[in-house]
Design an enzyme around this catalytic site. Structure first.
Site, PDB file in Angstrom:
ATOM      1  N   HIS A   1       5.404  -1.294  22.698  1.00 35.59           N
ATOM      2  CA  HIS A   1       4.106  -1.510  22.065  1.00 35.59           C
ATOM      3  C   HIS A   1       3.346  -0.186  22.038  1.00 35.59           C
ATOM      4  CE1 HIS A   1       4.928  -5.771  22.846  1.00 35.59           C
ATOM      5  NE2 HIS A   1       5.213  -5.411  24.081  1.00 35.59           N
TER       6      HIS A   1
ATOM      7  N   THR B   1      13.529   6.824  31.558  1.00 36.23           N
ATOM      8  CA  THR B   1      12.575   6.976  30.464  1.00 36.23           C
ATOM      9  C   THR B   1      13.095   7.876  29.346  1.00 36.23           C
ATOM     10  OG1 THR B   1      11.522   8.877  31.530  1.00 36.23           O
ATOM     11  CG2 THR B   1      10.626   6.689  32.038  1.00 36.23           C
TER      12      THR B   1
ATOM     13  N   ARG C   1      15.763  11.353  36.866  1.00 33.65           N
ATOM     14  CA  ARG C   1      16.125  12.734  36.550  1.00 33.65           C
ATOM     15  C   ARG C   1      17.552  12.998  37.035  1.00 33.65           C
ATOM     16  NH1 ARG C   1      11.688  13.735  34.302  1.00 33.65           N
ATOM     17  NH2 ARG C   1       9.697  14.237  35.226  1.00 33.65           N
TER      18      ARG C   1
END
Length: 198
Positions: free
Chosen positions: A116, A177, A192
């Site tokens: 969103h 992410t 990471r």
């Protein structure tokens, strides 16, 4: 995209109406098949595979999913041979989710393709602009791709649009992410790369 169906808009990454009748029917079908799958005995390998083949877009040989398992639509999920999904995995497949061969998803892994707008002003549709049957928020979706021989530890969350390469291990509790290259150990919030793997 003016004359596209909501499902076509969703699959193309455009803003779509998640309460569209076609999408709701597909979602209700997925929930019924997930419940049917969970109700089968763990010894009924053929029955379980039949349900998975009805539910998912593609299921390779030797795929095993431990219930409970949840997906939005199922039809946009493709799982390669000999992959294993442990209990409580959530695959929100508004866009394609592609999982390679020999991949392990630990308990509670979430693969989330829906997204969103970050700004509430962009995310929420004002009541005066909302048509009947429209949701109060704007939604888009971006695909997730996971390579071969990957292990996602317990409670890993993979966000929309992420690609994870082959031979990757992602540490438990990580939030992925961004893309992860092949042959690495990655972990953390945000996830990471820690080191290369042989």
């Amino acid at each position: 995209m003016l004359n596209s169906s909501e499902r076509e808009r969703m699959r193309a990454g455009a803003v779509y109406n998640s309460r569209d009748p076609e999408l709701l029917a597909l979602a209700h079908r997925a929930r019924a098949l997930c419940a049917q799958y969970a109700a089968l005995s763990s010894t009924d390998a053929k029955g379980r595979l039949d349900v998975l083949r009805a539910l998912l877009g593609e299921v390779g040989e030797g795929v095993w999913i431990e219930p409970p398992f949840f997906c939005d639509y199922g039809a946009h999920i493709h799982i390669g041979a000999d992959s294993f999904l442990n209990v409580n995995c959530v695959l929100l497949d508004s866009a394609d989710i592609r999982i390679g061969r020999n991949t392990l998803l630990g308990p509670g892994v979430q693969l989330l393709t829906a997204t969103h707008p970050l700004s509430a002003a962009e995310r929420i549709v004002p009541k005066t602009e909302r048509a009947a049957g429209q949701p109060a928020y704007r939604t888009q979706a971006r695909p997730i791709t996971i390579g071969d021989n990957v292990w996602l530890g317990a409670n890993v969350v993979v966000l929309p649009g992420v690609t994870i390469g082959d031979n990757v291990t992602v540490g438990a509790g990580s939030v992925v992410t961004r893309d992860i290259p092949s042959d690495v150990l990655a972990l953390g919030q945000p996830c990471r790369v820690v080191r290369d793997l042989p």
